[in-house]
Design an enzyme around this catalytic site. Sequence first.
Site, PDB file in Angstrom:
ATOM      1  N   ARG A   4      18.804   8.897 -27.821  1.00  0.00           N
ATOM      2  CA  ARG A   4      17.405   8.610 -28.127  1.00  0.00           C
ATOM      3  C   ARG A   4      16.555   8.930 -26.920  1.00  0.00           C
ATOM      4  NH1 ARG A   4      15.315   3.851 -28.830  1.00  0.00           N
ATOM      5  NH2 ARG A   4      16.874   2.778 -27.603  1.00  0.00           N
TER       6      ARG A   4
ATOM      7  N   LYS B 124      26.459  -1.155 -22.561  1.00  0.00           N
ATOM      8  CA  LYS B 124      26.441  -0.339 -23.785  1.00  0.00           C
ATOM      9  C   LYS B 124      27.836   0.149 -24.193  1.00  0.00           C
ATOM     10  CE  LYS B 124      23.707   3.389 -25.770  1.00  0.00           C
ATOM     11  NZ  LYS B 124      22.336   3.901 -25.794  1.00  0.00           N
TER      12      LYS B 124
ATOM     13  N   ARG C 256      14.648  -4.204 -21.541  1.00  0.00           N
ATOM     14  CA  ARG C 256      15.484  -4.560 -20.373  1.00  0.00           C
ATOM     15  C   ARG C 256      15.486  -6.070 -20.264  1.00  0.00           C
ATOM     16  NH1 ARG C 256      15.940   0.051 -20.553  1.00  0.00           N
ATOM     17  NH2 ARG C 256      15.538   1.743 -19.107  1.00  0.00           N
TER      18      ARG C 256
HETATM   19  C1  BTN Z   1      21.583   6.628 -27.988  1.00  0.00           C
HETATM   20  O1  BTN Z   1      22.085   5.542 -27.713  1.00  0.00           O
HETATM   21  O2  BTN Z   1      20.714   7.129 -27.268  1.00  0.00           O
HETATM   22  C2  BTN Z   1      22.067   7.364 -29.214  1.00  0.00           C
HETATM   23  C3  BTN Z   1      23.294   8.132 -28.911  1.00  0.00           C
HETATM   24  C4  BTN Z   1      23.826   8.910 -30.102  1.00  0.00           C
HETATM   25  C5  BTN Z   1      24.929   9.850 -29.695  1.00  0.00           C
HETATM   26  C6  BTN Z   1      25.589  10.478 -30.890  1.00  0.00           C
HETATM   27  S1  BTN Z   1      27.090  11.282 -30.463  1.00  0.00           S
HETATM   28  C7  BTN Z   1      27.172  11.982 -32.054  1.00  0.00           C
HETATM   29  C8  BTN Z   1      25.776  12.388 -32.436  1.00  0.00           C
HETATM   30  N1  BTN Z   1      25.478  13.718 -31.965  1.00  0.00           N
HETATM   31  C9  BTN Z   1      24.549  13.712 -31.023  1.00  0.00           C
HETATM   32  O3  BTN Z   1      24.121  14.727 -30.433  1.00  0.00           O
HETATM   33  N2  BTN Z   1      24.129  12.474 -30.793  1.00  0.00           N
HETATM   34  C10 BTN Z   1      24.790  11.513 -31.646  1.00  0.00           C
END
Ligand code: BTN
Length: 324
Positions: free
Chosen positions: A121, A186, A322
């Site tokens: 994100r 996380k 946070r």
């Molecule tokens: C976040 O926490 O910022 C979201 C992370 C999401 C990662 C996953 S991995 C599979 C899918 N493909 C990507 O490019 N992103 C999501």
Amino acid sequence: MSALTFAALRKLADGRFHSGEAVARSLGRSRASLCEALKCVPELGVDIFSVPGRGYRLAQPLEFIDAAELEARLAAAGSRIRVEVADEIDSTSSRLMARAMAGAPAGTCLAAEWQSAGRGRRGRSWVSQLGGSLTFSLLWRFERGAGHLGGLSLAVGVAVARALESCGAARVQVKWPNDLVVDFRKLAGILVEMSGDLQGPSVAVIGIGVNYRLGERVLDRIDQAVVDVASCAAPVPRRTELLASLLAQLEIALVEFERGGFASFREPWRALHAYQGRAVRVMPAGEPPFDAEVRDVAPDGALVVASQGRTVALSSAEISLRTR
Ligand code: BTN
């Protein structure tokens, strides 16, 4: 990365010594091409040793996803999900959204052993490691439009928490809007991307990244507090088992969400929220941060906070929290 790199890593996956000669021969390639193909292994976050007279050995055994087992588990559960496991992909979500636009059906899932350009994100990248993460995306179609799917990513968070718990991970909680945490570190992230008309129909590509067993090489590249499944589940579930459980819980949740939206997830989500009632710093993208206290989650998935005597509903996925 070449197909030979992944084929050779499968031969070396048990973490024992294998002679270069034997590995090359079993793959019908020369020792020189094997040596060349293994040069890029550290880029995958995997440590490999080459010892003269003994051969190659991985620092840790590697577990590849067993696509046949995964398919059998899903079929046994009567699932409509169809999974394709790729060795290497830039981003499962980018690729799956392209397939969604080309008409791929609901239930299409794309998993990658390794993503070269995983996305998170807020424009961040998602760093993973071969065998040390689970990275996959699931396509789902809705009659309703994106404007009516508030809370979808929170419902997905509840499903992911349930799957992780059912596989033995302890103390898993959610963090608004869509992180999975253990002790505020996380464990997994969710990226939901929507396309379609505001009034419907619409399509969601639900991208999920789980930290499974992170090594030093990858930890050095992550700029936040993280934890992995290997350190919070005993016994540690196999990656295939965990992926099957995640997909099973996601399917149950998505069917339920199609029927009733966020309503039936609101209470379980509240109970899982690590920041419920807590003092937080709200970090909106491109705006000054402000201090607040978390009060509740709204029926549309917005986070309700109190700040300077006012109640504010935070709904943008571009906001991050946070602890204070
Ligand atoms: C976040 O926490 O910022 C979201 C992370 C999401 C990662 C996953 S991995 C599979 C899918 N493909 C990507 O490019 N992103 C999501």
